[in-house]
Design a protein around this motif. Structure first.
Motif, PDB file in Angstrom:
ATOM      1  N   VAL A 201       0.717  -1.135   0.095  1.00 28.11           N
ATOM      2  CA  VAL A 201      -0.085  -0.086   0.137  1.00 28.11           C
ATOM      3  C   VAL A 201       0.824   1.259  -0.013  1.00 28.11           C
ATOM      4  O   VAL A 201       0.541   1.932  -0.713  1.00 28.11           O
ATOM      5  CB  VAL A 201      -0.851  -0.090   1.239  1.00 28.11           C
ATOM      6  CG1 VAL A 201      -1.651   1.355   1.391  1.00 28.11           C
ATOM      7  CG2 VAL A 201      -1.840  -1.099   1.216  1.00 28.11           C
ATOM      8  N   LEU A 202       2.008   1.212   0.911  1.00 26.22           N
ATOM      9  CA  LEU A 202       2.922   2.409   1.092  1.00 26.22           C
ATOM     10  C   LEU A 202       3.456   2.595  -0.464  1.00 26.22           C
ATOM     11  O   LEU A 202       3.519   3.804  -0.641  1.00 26.22           O
ATOM     12  CB  LEU A 202       3.797   1.902   1.885  1.00 26.22           C
ATOM     13  CG  LEU A 202       4.955   3.084   2.430  1.00 26.22           C
ATOM     14  CD1 LEU A 202       4.201   4.068   3.297  1.00 26.22           C
ATOM     15  CD2 LEU A 202       5.814   2.720   3.112  1.00 26.22           C
ATOM     16  N   TYR A 207       2.229   7.025  -0.226  1.00 24.41           N
ATOM     17  CA  TYR A 207       2.190   7.774   1.020  1.00 24.41           C
ATOM     18  C   TYR A 207       1.701   6.674   2.042  1.00 24.41           C
ATOM     19  O   TYR A 207       1.057   5.857   1.724  1.00 24.41           O
ATOM     20  CB  TYR A 207       1.091   9.035   0.861  1.00 24.41           C
ATOM     21  CG  TYR A 207      -0.340   8.740   0.620  1.00 24.41           C
ATOM     22  CD1 TYR A 207      -0.956   8.520   1.707  1.00 24.41           C
ATOM     23  CD2 TYR A 207      -0.630   8.809  -0.676  1.00 24.41           C
ATOM     24  CE1 TYR A 207      -2.414   8.061   1.174  1.00 24.41           C
ATOM     25  CE2 TYR A 207      -2.069   8.403  -1.046  1.00 24.41           C
ATOM     26  CZ  TYR A 207      -2.980   8.001  -0.279  1.00 24.41           C
ATOM     27  OH  TYR A 207      -4.332   7.866  -0.433  1.00 24.41           O
ATOM     28  N   ASP A 208       2.000   7.294   3.233  1.00 24.61           N
ATOM     29  CA  ASP A 208       1.707   6.099   4.467  1.00 24.61           C
ATOM     30  C   ASP A 208       0.383   6.610   5.071  1.00 24.61           C
ATOM     31  O   ASP A 208       0.427   7.703   5.706  1.00 24.61           O
ATOM     32  CB  ASP A 208       3.026   6.433   5.515  1.00 24.61           C
ATOM     33  CG  ASP A 208       2.869   5.410   6.656  1.00 24.61           C
ATOM     34  OD1 ASP A 208       1.989   4.246   6.233  1.00 24.61           O
ATOM     35  OD2 ASP A 208       3.353   5.418   7.685  1.00 24.61           O
ATOM     36  N   LEU A 214      -5.418  -3.321   1.316  1.00 24.04           N
ATOM     37  CA  LEU A 214      -5.305  -3.540  -0.138  1.00 24.04           C
ATOM     38  C   LEU A 214      -6.750  -3.334  -1.015  1.00 24.04           C
ATOM     39  O   LEU A 214      -6.504  -2.957  -2.232  1.00 24.04           O
ATOM     40  CB  LEU A 214      -5.196  -5.173  -0.152  1.00 24.04           C
ATOM     41  CG  LEU A 214      -3.875  -5.823   0.518  1.00 24.04           C
ATOM     42  CD1 LEU A 214      -4.091  -7.438   0.566  1.00 24.04           C
ATOM     43  CD2 LEU A 214      -2.686  -4.939   0.004  1.00 24.04           C
ATOM     44  N   TYR A 215      -7.895  -3.175  -0.178  1.00 24.55           N
ATOM     45  CA  TYR A 215      -8.968  -2.935  -1.026  1.00 24.55           C
ATOM     46  C   TYR A 215      -8.713  -1.461  -1.788  1.00 24.55           C
ATOM     47  O   TYR A 215      -9.401  -1.260  -2.732  1.00 24.55           O
ATOM     48  CB  TYR A 215     -10.178  -2.769  -0.169  1.00 24.55           C
ATOM     49  CG  TYR A 215     -10.166  -2.006   0.948  1.00 24.55           C
ATOM     50  CD1 TYR A 215     -10.372  -0.736   1.161  1.00 24.55           C
ATOM     51  CD2 TYR A 215      -9.627  -2.884   2.236  1.00 24.55           C
ATOM     52  CE1 TYR A 215     -10.130   0.189   2.286  1.00 24.55           C
ATOM     53  CE2 TYR A 215      -9.533  -2.017   3.363  1.00 24.55           C
ATOM     54  CZ  TYR A 215      -9.856  -0.828   3.509  1.00 24.55           C
ATOM     55  OH  TYR A 215      -9.642   0.148   4.619  1.00 24.55           O
ATOM     56  N   ASP A 216      -8.090  -0.454  -1.327  1.00 25.38           N
ATOM     57  CA  ASP A 216      -7.758   0.904  -1.775  1.00 25.38           C
ATOM     58  C   ASP A 216      -7.076   0.695  -3.101  1.00 25.38           C
ATOM     59  O   ASP A 216      -6.909   1.817  -3.685  1.00 25.38           O
ATOM     60  CB  ASP A 216      -7.061   1.856  -0.840  1.00 25.38           C
ATOM     61  CG  ASP A 216      -7.947   1.912   0.440  1.00 25.38           C
ATOM     62  OD1 ASP A 216      -9.084   2.634   0.157  1.00 25.38           O
ATOM     63  OD2 ASP A 216      -7.608   1.663   1.485  1.00 25.38           O
ATOM     64  N   ARG A 225      -0.001  -8.464  -2.472  1.00 26.48           N
ATOM     65  CA  ARG A 225       1.061  -9.060  -1.398  1.00 26.48           C
ATOM     66  C   ARG A 225       2.258  -9.267  -2.036  1.00 26.48           C
ATOM     67  O   ARG A 225       3.417  -9.024  -1.092  1.00 26.48           O
ATOM     68  CB  ARG A 225       0.056  -9.918  -0.568  1.00 26.48           C
ATOM     69  CG  ARG A 225      -1.066  -9.717   0.345  1.00 26.48           C
ATOM     70  CD  ARG A 225      -1.407 -10.848   0.880  1.00 26.48           C
ATOM     71  NE  ARG A 225      -2.761 -10.897   1.475  1.00 26.48           N
ATOM     72  CZ  ARG A 225      -3.786 -11.243   0.818  1.00 26.48           C
ATOM     73  NH1 ARG A 225      -3.680 -11.914  -0.204  1.00 26.48           N
ATOM     74  NH2 ARG A 225      -4.908 -10.807   1.641  1.00 26.48           N
ATOM     75  N   ALA A 226       2.284  -9.871  -3.026  1.00 26.64           N
ATOM     76  CA  ALA A 226       3.450 -10.314  -3.681  1.00 26.64           C
ATOM     77  C   ALA A 226       4.447  -9.282  -3.990  1.00 26.64           C
ATOM     78  O   ALA A 226       5.583  -9.410  -3.771  1.00 26.64           O
ATOM     79  CB  ALA A 226       3.116 -11.092  -4.788  1.00 26.64           C
ATOM     80  N   HIS A 227       3.837  -8.109  -4.299  1.00 27.91           N
ATOM     81  CA  HIS A 227       4.489  -7.084  -4.668  1.00 27.91           C
ATOM     82  C   HIS A 227       5.145  -6.295  -3.281  1.00 27.91           C
ATOM     83  O   HIS A 227       6.525  -6.006  -3.456  1.00 27.91           O
ATOM     84  CB  HIS A 227       3.574  -5.734  -5.266  1.00 27.91           C
ATOM     85  CG  HIS A 227       4.333  -4.659  -5.633  1.00 27.91           C
ATOM     86  ND1 HIS A 227       5.054  -4.240  -6.696  1.00 27.91           N
ATOM     87  CD2 HIS A 227       4.245  -3.282  -4.766  1.00 27.91           C
ATOM     88  CE1 HIS A 227       5.625  -3.009  -6.369  1.00 27.91           C
ATOM     89  NE2 HIS A 227       5.262  -2.367  -5.518  1.00 27.91           N
ATOM     90  N   GLY A 228       4.330  -6.271  -2.278  1.00 23.10           N
ATOM     91  CA  GLY A 228       4.858  -5.989  -1.046  1.00 23.10           C
ATOM     92  C   GLY A 228       6.118  -6.708  -0.532  1.00 23.10           C
ATOM     93  O   GLY A 228       7.177  -6.289   0.046  1.00 23.10           O
TER      94      GLY A 228
END
Length: 262
Positions: A201-202, A207-208, A214-216, A225-228
């Motif tokens: 998400v970050l 931005y934090d 994840l819905y955003d 999740r894999a990206h994070g």
């Protein structure tokens, strides 16, 4: 006896399947044992009696409910709302072909693939209906006579999602123990999932925002999740936090851990 990676409620389903009971409700009527109670670590003594499975094995394999939404899966305390997927039921047809039984990790919402067979988990019968725990047969839904998940078209898995799912399985004691990235060292699995998701998400929002999820992102949750995870695994989290002025890694992760205390 329990089979490899089979949870207590998976044994319940296998008993239905072995006895040709197309609906799990028939097993409930015949034995008084309810699948939904076994799901939460209850009725295990009754299940042990009808299955002749040692009680100690059932207790080790069962998902055990705790206070609030907490539920224990093996040695990990997870969130029953966010981390468990009771509907639809999922399976890997290739795993079933190798050994006809349910695997515990098919019920974990944060796992989307079978890393062994490089395919997304199937959630529908070949007739098109969702699989569910109303079913009494492992490979099809209760509503059709000739369905088979083996006939469902293979949906190949994203390589980075497979990489993360393989890491998740290792933390659950399934497969080889993989390298733990320094940023995730010492975290419980639920905490690690939260850090992985917040990292995605970050980076993708730029931005934090502690309230963002994840819905955003309006994208496939498994790929997010894999990206994070890839950012963390490649050691890029510190640079990411610098870019969005979110502080140092240790303090940022501590804030996430503190926010999870109920």
């Amino acid at each position: 006896m329990l089979r490899s990676e089979e949870p207590a409620h998976g044994l319940y389903l296998r008993l239905c399947d072995t006895n040709g009971l197309a609906r799990s409700a028939i097993m409930r009527t015949l034995t008084g044992v309810r699948c939904e109670r076994v799901w939460n670590g209850r009725d295990l003594h009754a299940l042990a009696e009808i299955s002749k499975c040692p009680m100690a094995d059932l207790e080790r394999s069962a998902f055990r409910g705790g206070s609030g939404r907490a539920i224990r899966v093996r040695e990990h305390v997870l969130d029953s709302r966010d981390d468990l997927l009771k509907s639809p039921r999922r399976s890997c047809p290739d795993c079933l072909n190798e050994s006809h039984h349910h695997r515990l990790w098919w019920d974990l919402a944060f796992i989307a693939t079978c890393p062994r067979h490089l395919r997304r988990l199937a959630s529908h019968c070949s007739c098109g209906r969702p699989l569910s725990w109303k079913d009494g047969l492992l490979a099809r839904c209760f509503a059709c006579d000739h369905g088979d998940v083996a006939a469902v078209a293979v949906e190949e898995a994203d390589i980075y999602v497979v990489e993360l799912d393989r890491w998740f399985l290792a933390q659950l004691g399934v497969g080889d123990v993989s390298l733990i990235p320094p940023a995730l060292h010492g975290l419980q699995l639920r905490q690690a999932i939260q850090v992985i998701e917040r990292t995605a998400v970050l980076d993708l929002l730029g931005y934090d925002d502690p309230n963002a999820g994840l819905y955003d992102l309006h994208m496939d949750a498994a790929k997010a999740r894999a990206h994070g995870f890839r950012l963390i695994y490649e050691g890029r989290l510190e640079a990411l936090l610098d870019r969005v002025h979110a502080g140092n890694v240790g303090d940022w992760i501590k804030l996430i851990r503190d926010s999870m205390i109920r």
